[in-house]
Write a protein that holds these residues in place. Sequence first.
Motif, PDB file in Angstrom:
ATOM      1  N   ARG A   1       0.815  -1.226   0.000  1.00 24.45           N
ATOM      2  CA  ARG A   1       0.000   0.000   0.000  1.00 24.45           C
ATOM      3  C   ARG A   1       0.846   1.273   0.000  1.00 24.45           C
ATOM      4  NH1 ARG A   1      -5.105  -1.222   4.127  1.00 24.45           N
ATOM      5  NH2 ARG A   1      -5.920  -3.030   2.970  1.00 24.45           N
ATOM      6  N   CYS A   2       1.759   1.379   0.975  1.00 23.56           N
ATOM      7  CA  CYS A   2       2.517   2.629   1.098  1.00 23.56           C
ATOM      8  C   CYS A   2       3.927   2.534   0.534  1.00 23.56           C
ATOM      9  CB  CYS A   2       2.562   3.088   2.556  1.00 23.56           C
ATOM     10  SG  CYS A   2       3.557   2.027   3.635  1.00 23.56           S
ATOM     11  N   GLY A   3       4.386   1.313   0.228  1.00 21.11           N
ATOM     12  CA  GLY A   3       5.705   1.125  -0.360  1.00 21.11           C
ATOM     13  C   GLY A   3       6.856   1.158   0.625  1.00 21.11           C
ATOM     14  N   SER A   4       6.549   1.284   1.926  1.00 23.38           N
ATOM     15  CA  SER A   4       7.609   1.312   2.942  1.00 23.38           C
ATOM     16  C   SER A   4       8.266  -0.051   3.091  1.00 23.38           C
ATOM     17  CB  SER A   4       7.021   1.742   4.291  1.00 23.38           C
ATOM     18  OG  SER A   4       6.479   3.041   4.216  1.00 23.38           O
ATOM     19  N   SER A   5       9.534  -0.038   3.477  1.00 21.66           N
ATOM     20  CA  SER A   5      10.282  -1.275   3.683  1.00 21.66           C
ATOM     21  C   SER A   5       9.999  -1.816   5.082  1.00 21.66           C
ATOM     22  CB  SER A   5      11.781  -1.023   3.509  1.00 21.66           C
ATOM     23  OG  SER A   5      12.526  -2.191   3.781  1.00 21.66           O
ATOM     24  N   ARG A   6       9.464  -3.016   5.169  1.00 21.47           N
ATOM     25  CA  ARG A   6       9.067  -3.605   6.451  1.00 21.47           C
ATOM     26  C   ARG A   6       9.451  -5.091   6.501  1.00 21.47           C
ATOM     27  NH1 ARG A   6       8.441   1.198   7.713  1.00 21.47           N
ATOM     28  NH2 ARG A   6       6.418   2.222   8.005  1.00 21.47           N
ATOM     29  N   MET A   7       9.419  -5.631   7.697  1.00 23.98           N
ATOM     30  CA  MET A   7       9.631  -7.066   7.884  1.00 23.98           C
ATOM     31  C   MET A   7       8.300  -7.704   8.300  1.00 23.98           C
ATOM     32  SD  MET A   7      11.672  -9.698   7.873  1.00 23.98           S
ATOM     33  CE  MET A   7      13.397  -9.230   8.049  1.00 23.98           C
ATOM     34  N   PHE A   8       7.826  -8.675   7.528  1.00 21.43           N
ATOM     35  CA  PHE A   8       6.603  -9.446   7.765  1.00 21.43           C
ATOM     36  C   PHE A   8       5.320  -8.663   7.441  1.00 21.43           C
ATOM     37  CE2 PHE A   8       9.482 -11.286  11.185  1.00 21.43           C
ATOM     38  CZ  PHE A   8       9.922 -12.328  10.384  1.00 21.43           C
ATOM     39  N   TYR A   9       5.155  -7.467   8.038  1.00 18.03           N
ATOM     40  CA  TYR A   9       3.913  -6.716   7.832  1.00 18.03           C
ATOM     41  C   TYR A   9       4.187  -5.223   7.994  1.00 18.03           C
ATOM     42  CZ  TYR A   9       4.137  -6.908  12.942  1.00 18.03           C
ATOM     43  OH  TYR A   9       4.564  -6.825  14.246  1.00 18.03           O
ATOM     44  N   CYS A  10       3.256  -4.417   7.461  1.00 14.94           N
ATOM     45  CA  CYS A  10       3.365  -2.966   7.625  1.00 14.94           C
ATOM     46  C   CYS A  10       2.541  -2.562   8.833  1.00 14.94           C
ATOM     47  CB  CYS A  10       2.872  -2.247   6.378  1.00 14.94           C
ATOM     48  SG  CYS A  10       2.953  -0.433   6.535  1.00 14.94           S
ATOM     49  N   TYR A  11       3.203  -2.003   9.825  1.00 13.85           N
ATOM     50  CA  TYR A  11       2.507  -1.627  11.055  1.00 13.85           C
ATOM     51  C   TYR A  11       1.748  -0.308  10.919  1.00 13.85           C
ATOM     52  CZ  TYR A  11       7.176   0.510  11.362  1.00 13.85           C
ATOM     53  OH  TYR A  11       8.347   1.171  11.089  1.00 13.85           O
ATOM     54  N   SER A  12       1.864   0.341   9.767  1.00 10.71           N
ATOM     55  CA  SER A  12       1.109   1.570   9.513  1.00 10.71           C
ATOM     56  C   SER A  12      -0.170   1.296   8.729  1.00 10.71           C
ATOM     57  CB  SER A  12       1.966   2.575   8.736  1.00 10.71           C
ATOM     58  OG  SER A  12       3.150   2.893   9.446  1.00 10.71           O
ATOM     59  N   CYS A  13      -0.088   0.365   7.776  1.00  8.10           N
ATOM     60  CA  CYS A  13      -1.232   0.043   6.916  1.00  8.10           C
ATOM     61  C   CYS A  13      -1.993  -1.207   7.365  1.00  8.10           C
ATOM     62  CB  CYS A  13      -0.765  -0.147   5.475  1.00  8.10           C
ATOM     63  SG  CYS A  13       0.080   1.306   4.784  1.00  8.10           S
ATOM     64  N   TYR A  14      -1.409  -1.952   8.312  1.00 11.34           N
ATOM     65  CA  TYR A  14      -2.030  -3.172   8.834  1.00 11.34           C
ATOM     66  C   TYR A  14      -2.221  -4.235   7.756  1.00 11.34           C
ATOM     67  CZ  TYR A  14      -3.325   0.362  12.334  1.00 11.34           C
ATOM     68  OH  TYR A  14      -3.314   1.400  13.246  1.00 11.34           O
ATOM     69  N   VAL A  15      -1.213  -4.423   6.913  1.00 17.30           N
ATOM     70  CA  VAL A  15      -1.255  -5.465   5.883  1.00 17.30           C
ATOM     71  C   VAL A  15       0.091  -6.182   5.835  1.00 17.30           C
ATOM     72  CG1 VAL A  15      -2.974  -4.296   4.436  1.00 17.30           C
ATOM     73  CG2 VAL A  15      -0.534  -3.821   4.090  1.00 17.30           C
TER      74      VAL A  15
END
Length: 308
Positions: free
Chosen positions: A64-78
């Motif tokens: 959704r937001c294109g941020s680099s994350r591990m496992f899941y995006c804690y901002s978009c909840y996906v």
Amino acid sequence: MSLNSSTFLNQESHQKLKRNFECLKNSQQQTTSSLQDNPLQNLQLASWEVLEKAQKSGRSKCPRCGSSRMFYCYSCYVPVETVPTKEIPVVKLPLKIDIIKHPNETDGKSTAVHAKLLAPEDVTIYTYPCIPDYEEKRHEIALIFPGPNSILVKDIILHLEKNVEKNISCGNDDDSSAEPFLKKAKIETKEDQNLSEYKSNSRSEDTVLKKVIFIDSTWNQTNKIITDERLQGLLQIELKTRKTCFWRHQKGKPDTYLSTIEAIYYFLVDYHQEVLKESYKGQYDNLLFFFSFMYTLIKNAKNSAGKE
């Protein structure tokens, strides 16, 4: 000679029994130690294979937001791109859950997102002070938070039944000014039976919670939220018998202060047994899908580094 042989045999038998007892004792101690080392090991969880693969491939983009994350995006909840949604377990809950997050709570350190990822249809996350007004539904909502008037999960039904009796009593008092009338022999009609059934059903519905609220913040930050007028008068429930496994446990706080996802999980397990009166067979274990995986990773890393 015979006496000496008998004594020797008795001593040998005694030593054998003692050795067997010590072996049994050591075995029990090892089992207890194993449970203490990993109290989450008996959960009925979906396969971690998808998480293990994602860990090996490293951080990935949020779809959704294109941020680099591990496992899941804690901002978009996906989940991120390397963790397909179809491979993440979905948990159906017996009631709705609202999580009120403190604005200063660090998103990346919060476990509240786990609940939204794993029970998306039943969990809503709000950032304080943007929270709903619970006034009209106050009788069917509870706040999970310790306090002087908080009750235990096992006492929920009794508390709600008292509220129903109180409301019925107050309703009867409204007619106290009416003129008295002569009593007649009561003949129960079909309409009376339907009304009685309706009241019985209403009483049953009023003794079941529809929603519970959890506060997601450090314990030092909770005062601002818990004193908000929109949360006053709600039934408060306290979880006292569980101990946290959270690797970011706050120093100086008792080990019964749980992380948000632990509090949600343990409340639901107790609610399922104490209120719904149903046998628990791991229905909500997957709420700890991410939590238990991370716990195991961190535990293994500490053991490899020689830390306790």
